[in-house]
Design an enzyme around this catalytic site. Structure first.
Site, PDB file in Angstrom:
ATOM      1  N   ARG A  33       0.669  -1.133   0.089  1.00 50.28           N
ATOM      2  CA  ARG A  33       0.058   0.153   0.149  1.00 50.28           C
ATOM      3  C   ARG A  33       0.807   1.356  -0.041  1.00 50.28           C
ATOM      4  NH1 ARG A  33      -3.599   0.070   5.606  1.00 50.28           N
ATOM      5  NH2 ARG A  33      -2.022   1.284   6.666  1.00 50.28           N
ATOM      6  N   CYS A  36       4.906   1.686   0.287  1.00 52.58           N
ATOM      7  CA  CYS A  36       5.873   0.873  -0.560  1.00 52.58           C
ATOM      8  C   CYS A  36       5.537   1.503  -1.989  1.00 52.58           C
ATOM      9  CB  CYS A  36       5.113  -0.680  -0.567  1.00 52.58           C
ATOM     10  SG  CYS A  36       5.490  -1.532   0.916  1.00 52.58           S
ATOM     11  N   HIS A  37       4.461   1.954  -2.202  1.00 54.27           N
ATOM     12  CA  HIS A  37       4.399   2.628  -3.644  1.00 54.27           C
ATOM     13  C   HIS A  37       5.148   3.955  -3.604  1.00 54.27           C
ATOM     14  CE1 HIS A  37       0.935   0.203  -4.152  1.00 54.27           C
ATOM     15  NE2 HIS A  37       0.732   0.686  -5.406  1.00 54.27           N
ATOM     16  N   ARG A  38       5.310   4.817  -2.531  1.00 53.04           N
ATOM     17  CA  ARG A  38       6.042   6.021  -2.237  1.00 53.04           C
ATOM     18  C   ARG A  38       7.630   5.610  -2.501  1.00 53.04           C
ATOM     19  NH1 ARG A  38       2.252   7.724   1.772  1.00 53.04           N
ATOM     20  NH2 ARG A  38       0.937   9.348   0.984  1.00 53.04           N
TER      21      ARG A  38
END
EC number: 4.2.1.32
Length: 201
Positions: A33, A36-38
């Site tokens: 979420r 991890c995306h950032r």
């Protein structure tokens, strides 16, 4: 007859799947979420697990230790729109083929799914314990320093679902289309109601 996708998923596996279809997943599903995306998109940190042909789940699970293994207790979907600004690039960079979450996503994800041949699918909210029963095993965990909800939990699942296709590889977006349809239906109804209650101040 159930439509079951099995990882690794190829682009050709997705071409005959359309918005509104109900599918299931067998194979690898990785919780992934916001943070991890950032890390991948903003901080340019490579993911510690190869997602090519795999599936991610916008979810912050509850897990517990059972001997030397981890056990899934509850894993409900997070609102996918929180990842909208990252998802197109995420799909491009990782090769992920299935993005599971709650609610719809926007035009950036729509573009990413069409260009890089992936699907966004919705897992029903309120079914976190049911979802946990479909996790056969937690095979790996990465980035545990982020805490339980944000870690990458690599799960083996069997017939995980039901998953409602909200964005397909043809550029169709079920939630966006439904919003337009409902607005068109709503406006004349609101006008009619206003005619009958115009005297109310």
């Amino acid at each position: 007859m159930k439509k079951i996708l099995t990882t690794p998923i190829k682009a050709e596996d997705l071409q005959d799947i359309h918005v509104g279809d109900v599918i299931y997943l067998t194979g690898t599903l990785v919780t992934c979420r916001d943070v991890c995306h950032r890390r991948l998109i903003e901080l340019k940190r490579p993911l510690p697990y190869d997602l090519n042909g795999k599936a991610i789940f916008h979810a912050g699970p509850i897990v517990r230790k059972n001997g030397d293994k981890w056990e899934m207790v509850s894993v409900g979907p997070t609102t996918s729109m929180r990842m909208e600004s990252f998802e197109r690039e995420f799909i491009e960079q990782t090769g992920v083929k299935l993005v599971v979450g709650k609610g719809g996503m926007g035009p950036l994800t729509e573009e990413g799914c069409q260009k890089f041949k992936a699907l966004h699918v919705i897992f029903p909210a309120g079914c976190a314990v049911l979802a946990a029963t479909q996790v056969e095993e937690i095979e790996e965990v990465h980035w545990t320093e982020l805490g339980m909800p944000e870690s990458l939990w690599v799960c083996r699942v069997k017939e995980f679902g039901p998953l409602i296709v909200s964005i397909d590889t043809h550029g169709n977006n079920l939630i966006a289309e439904n919003k337009k349809l409902f607005a068109e239906r709503r406006d004349p109804i609101v006008e009619e109601i206003c005619e009958h209650v115009h005297y109310i101040k």
